[in-house]
Structures are given as structure tokens and as C-alpha cells.
Design a protein around this motif. Sequence first.
Motif, PDB file in Angstrom:
ATOM      1  N   LEU A  62      72.198  34.420  40.392  1.00  0.00           N
ATOM      2  CA  LEU A  62      73.189  34.742  41.268  1.00  0.00           C
ATOM      3  C   LEU A  62      74.399  34.114  41.101  1.00  0.00           C
ATOM      4  CD1 LEU A  62      71.458  35.812  44.765  1.00  0.00           C
ATOM      5  CD2 LEU A  62      72.255  37.416  43.025  1.00  0.00           C
ATOM      6  N   TYR A  63      74.387  32.786  40.800  1.00  0.00           N
ATOM      7  CA  TYR A  63      75.450  31.950  40.401  1.00  0.00           C
ATOM      8  C   TYR A  63      76.437  32.379  38.977  1.00  0.00           C
ATOM      9  CZ  TYR A  63      78.485  28.118  38.999  1.00  0.00           C
ATOM     10  OH  TYR A  63      79.424  27.332  38.537  1.00  0.00           O
ATOM     11  N   TRP A  64      75.541  32.691  38.274  1.00  0.00           N
ATOM     12  CA  TRP A  64      75.906  32.959  37.156  1.00  0.00           C
ATOM     13  C   TRP A  64      76.377  34.540  37.056  1.00  0.00           C
ATOM     14  CZ3 TRP A  64      77.603  29.415  34.115  1.00  0.00           C
ATOM     15  CH2 TRP A  64      77.134  28.197  34.190  1.00  0.00           C
ATOM     16  N   LEU A  65      75.741  35.351  37.732  1.00  0.00           N
ATOM     17  CA  LEU A  65      76.251  36.609  37.836  1.00  0.00           C
ATOM     18  C   LEU A  65      77.691  36.675  38.476  1.00  0.00           C
ATOM     19  CD1 LEU A  65      75.606  39.830  37.501  1.00  0.00           C
ATOM     20  CD2 LEU A  65      74.540  39.517  39.867  1.00  0.00           C
ATOM     21  N   LEU A 181      75.071  35.345  30.490  1.00  0.00           N
ATOM     22  CA  LEU A 181      74.380  35.201  31.493  1.00  0.00           C
ATOM     23  C   LEU A 181      72.899  34.888  31.388  1.00  0.00           C
ATOM     24  CD1 LEU A 181      74.066  35.749  34.790  1.00  0.00           C
ATOM     25  CD2 LEU A 181      73.533  38.190  33.934  1.00  0.00           C
ATOM     26  N   LEU A 182      72.403  35.744  30.351  1.00  0.00           N
ATOM     27  CA  LEU A 182      70.904  35.361  30.200  1.00  0.00           C
ATOM     28  C   LEU A 182      70.781  33.857  29.630  1.00  0.00           C
ATOM     29  CD1 LEU A 182      70.070  38.646  28.288  1.00  0.00           C
ATOM     30  CD2 LEU A 182      69.481  37.804  30.545  1.00  0.00           C
ATOM     31  N   GLY A 183      71.416  33.344  28.754  1.00  0.00           N
ATOM     32  CA  GLY A 183      71.433  31.939  28.075  1.00  0.00           C
ATOM     33  C   GLY A 183      71.576  30.900  29.288  1.00  0.00           C
ATOM     34  N   ALA A 184      72.591  31.220  30.143  1.00  0.00           N
ATOM     35  CA  ALA A 184      72.872  30.207  31.072  1.00  0.00           C
ATOM     36  C   ALA A 184      71.835  30.103  32.112  1.00  0.00           C
ATOM     37  CB  ALA A 184      74.248  30.563  31.881  1.00  0.00           C
ATOM     38  N   VAL A 187      68.668  28.411  30.328  1.00  0.00           N
ATOM     39  CA  VAL A 187      68.767  27.075  30.264  1.00  0.00           C
ATOM     40  C   VAL A 187      68.037  26.223  31.696  1.00  0.00           C
ATOM     41  CG1 VAL A 187      70.284  24.861  30.057  1.00  0.00           C
ATOM     42  CG2 VAL A 187      70.591  26.886  28.628  1.00  0.00           C
ATOM     43  N   MET A 188      68.646  26.947  32.682  1.00  0.00           N
ATOM     44  CA  MET A 188      68.049  26.303  33.892  1.00  0.00           C
ATOM     45  C   MET A 188      66.798  26.334  34.248  1.00  0.00           C
ATOM     46  SD  MET A 188      70.656  24.743  35.076  1.00  0.00           S
ATOM     47  CE  MET A 188      70.389  24.020  36.574  1.00  0.00           C
ATOM     48  N   GLN A 189      66.115  27.608  33.666  1.00  0.00           N
ATOM     49  CA  GLN A 189      64.884  27.836  34.055  1.00  0.00           C
ATOM     50  C   GLN A 189      63.829  27.068  32.971  1.00  0.00           C
ATOM     51  OE1 GLN A 189      63.248  29.819  36.271  1.00  0.00           O
ATOM     52  NE2 GLN A 189      65.229  30.514  37.178  1.00  0.00           N
ATOM     53  N   ALA A 190      64.249  26.959  31.880  1.00  0.00           N
ATOM     54  CA  ALA A 190      63.550  25.991  30.859  1.00  0.00           C
ATOM     55  C   ALA A 190      63.532  24.451  31.384  1.00  0.00           C
ATOM     56  CB  ALA A 190      64.306  25.959  29.575  1.00  0.00           C
ATOM     57  N   TRP A 200      68.081  28.714  24.078  1.00  0.00           N
ATOM     58  CA  TRP A 200      69.166  29.358  25.173  1.00  0.00           C
ATOM     59  C   TRP A 200      70.533  28.725  25.057  1.00  0.00           C
ATOM     60  CZ3 TRP A 200      67.317  33.655  27.014  1.00  0.00           C
ATOM     61  CH2 TRP A 200      66.133  33.676  27.486  1.00  0.00           C
ATOM     62  N   LEU A 201      70.669  27.367  24.476  1.00  0.00           N
ATOM     63  CA  LEU A 201      71.686  26.853  24.204  1.00  0.00           C
ATOM     64  C   LEU A 201      72.376  27.516  23.032  1.00  0.00           C
ATOM     65  CD1 LEU A 201      71.804  23.043  25.121  1.00  0.00           C
ATOM     66  CD2 LEU A 201      73.399  24.835  26.291  1.00  0.00           C
ATOM     67  N   VAL A 202      71.526  27.707  22.123  1.00  0.00           N
ATOM     68  CA  VAL A 202      72.118  28.127  20.673  1.00  0.00           C
ATOM     69  C   VAL A 202      72.199  29.706  20.957  1.00  0.00           C
ATOM     70  CG1 VAL A 202      71.012  28.985  18.546  1.00  0.00           C
ATOM     71  CG2 VAL A 202      70.363  26.812  19.356  1.00  0.00           C
ATOM     72  N   LEU A 203      71.648  30.201  21.765  1.00  0.00           N
ATOM     73  CA  LEU A 203      72.144  31.639  22.217  1.00  0.00           C
ATOM     74  C   LEU A 203      73.725  31.698  22.820  1.00  0.00           C
ATOM     75  CD1 LEU A 203      71.688  34.999  22.536  1.00  0.00           C
ATOM     76  CD2 LEU A 203      70.728  34.389  24.775  1.00  0.00           C
ATOM     77  N   VAL A 204      73.692  31.000  23.596  1.00  0.00           N
ATOM     78  CA  VAL A 204      75.275  30.940  24.295  1.00  0.00           C
ATOM     79  C   VAL A 204      76.368  30.495  23.240  1.00  0.00           C
ATOM     80  CG1 VAL A 204      76.508  29.956  26.056  1.00  0.00           C
ATOM     81  CG2 VAL A 204      74.297  30.459  26.540  1.00  0.00           C
TER      82      VAL A 204
END
Length: 226
Positions: A62-65, A181-184, A187-190, A200-204
Motif C-alpha cells: 500500500l505504501y508503494w501504491l 511497484l512490483l519491484g519495490a 524487494v521487501m518481500q524477498a 527485483w532490484l534488477v527489474l527496477v
Amino acid sequence: MSAPAVTPLIQCLALARKDLRLERRAGEALLVTAPFGATALLLAPLAVGTDTPLLRELGAPLYWLVVLLFGVLVTLRGSAVDGPAQLALLRLSGVGPQVRLVSRVLSNGVLLLGFELVLAPVAVLLYDPDLTGWPWLLPVLVLVAAGLAVLGALADALVSGLAGRTTLGPLLVAPVAVPLLLGATGVMQATRYGRPPWPWLVLVTTVVLVAALLAAWCARHLEDLT
């Protein structure tokens, strides 16, 4: 003795400082948009209820959204500030569209990073998310701000002068910003579950680089659109 040459870098920095000074006086990003973003974060727990484990799960997404949706509004303030008269003056001064675009990216990036930092404590207080691996959040904040800054500045230049600017801008930015949004969130979930966050960092990072290359390619054609 001749006056020192005004390089494109000096022009970019001067225009970026001008945008930041205007923002400091108006307070549109941090005094208007940021409270609305904080309100959006506050309303979500009211809708979910008192399910604390669920709120902790939803905190980071929700924060990133909210950062994505309200951050778009921060990046689209430029065309409302620079009217036809200001653009004509910049052209007469020899400031090209590439310089204007890069300066807008710089100022947008600073404002978006400040916007993220203002909302982050609100999200922590409301959702109490698991902050395991929080140092990884620092590069993600910078990369997301950079990506949104480039996409927002490009969309702002494309819709400048159009009657539906405030509607078309978010429609252009929001879909292509979904990978940020997905990448950020990824990262937190990973980091929370002990998995490497590098994919995920590579994606962003890839989204940011592609957006920057697209902006560089489109910049030469912006003079005909503005």
C-alpha cells in the motif's frame, strides 16, 4: 575578457533549482499532495479493520501504491508552472528541450524522494510492517523516485498545453510504472523471507534505464510538441 560559456549542465542545474524554489514557495508536493497520500494510507486500515497480521502484510504494497499514484501528481506539476510565455523565454535563451527535460527529471527526483521520506514514517506507524532487511529500502527509494521522475517528466512534456493534461498524464505514467511497484514490493518481500532481492532490484533498475533511454530518444522531438 569574455563571459564564461553556459554549458547544458549549468542550464539544467539552474532550471532544477528554479523548480525547487517554486515548489518551496508553493508547497504543492509536500504540503498538499503528501497529506493526501498520508490520508490514503490512513483510510486503508479503516477499510480492512483490526486484522493486525493482514495490515502488516499490506503495509509495504500500500505504501508503494500510494507513492506511485500520488507521486505521478507531483511530477505533472511542471506544465502548470511553465506556460507558453515561460517556454518562449527559455527557447529565446537557447535552452533546448533536452535541457528542459533533464532539469525537470532532476527536480522531480528530489521532490519524489522527499515525498517518499515523508510518507515512510506514516506507513510504519499505521501498519507496523516487518522491516527485516530495511537497508535494501534505501536504494529502492532512490530508484523508484528516479523512475517516476523520468516517466513523469516525459509524460508532462508530451501532454503540455493539452486541455486534458491532468487526466492524460496519470494515464500515461501509471501503467508503465507498474514494474516499479512490483519491484519495490518484491524487494521487501524477498528480504523478509530470506531470499535474495537482486532480481527485483534488477527489474527496477532496468525500468529506470529504459525510461531514461526513451526520454533521451524522445527529447529531440519535443520541440515540435511544446
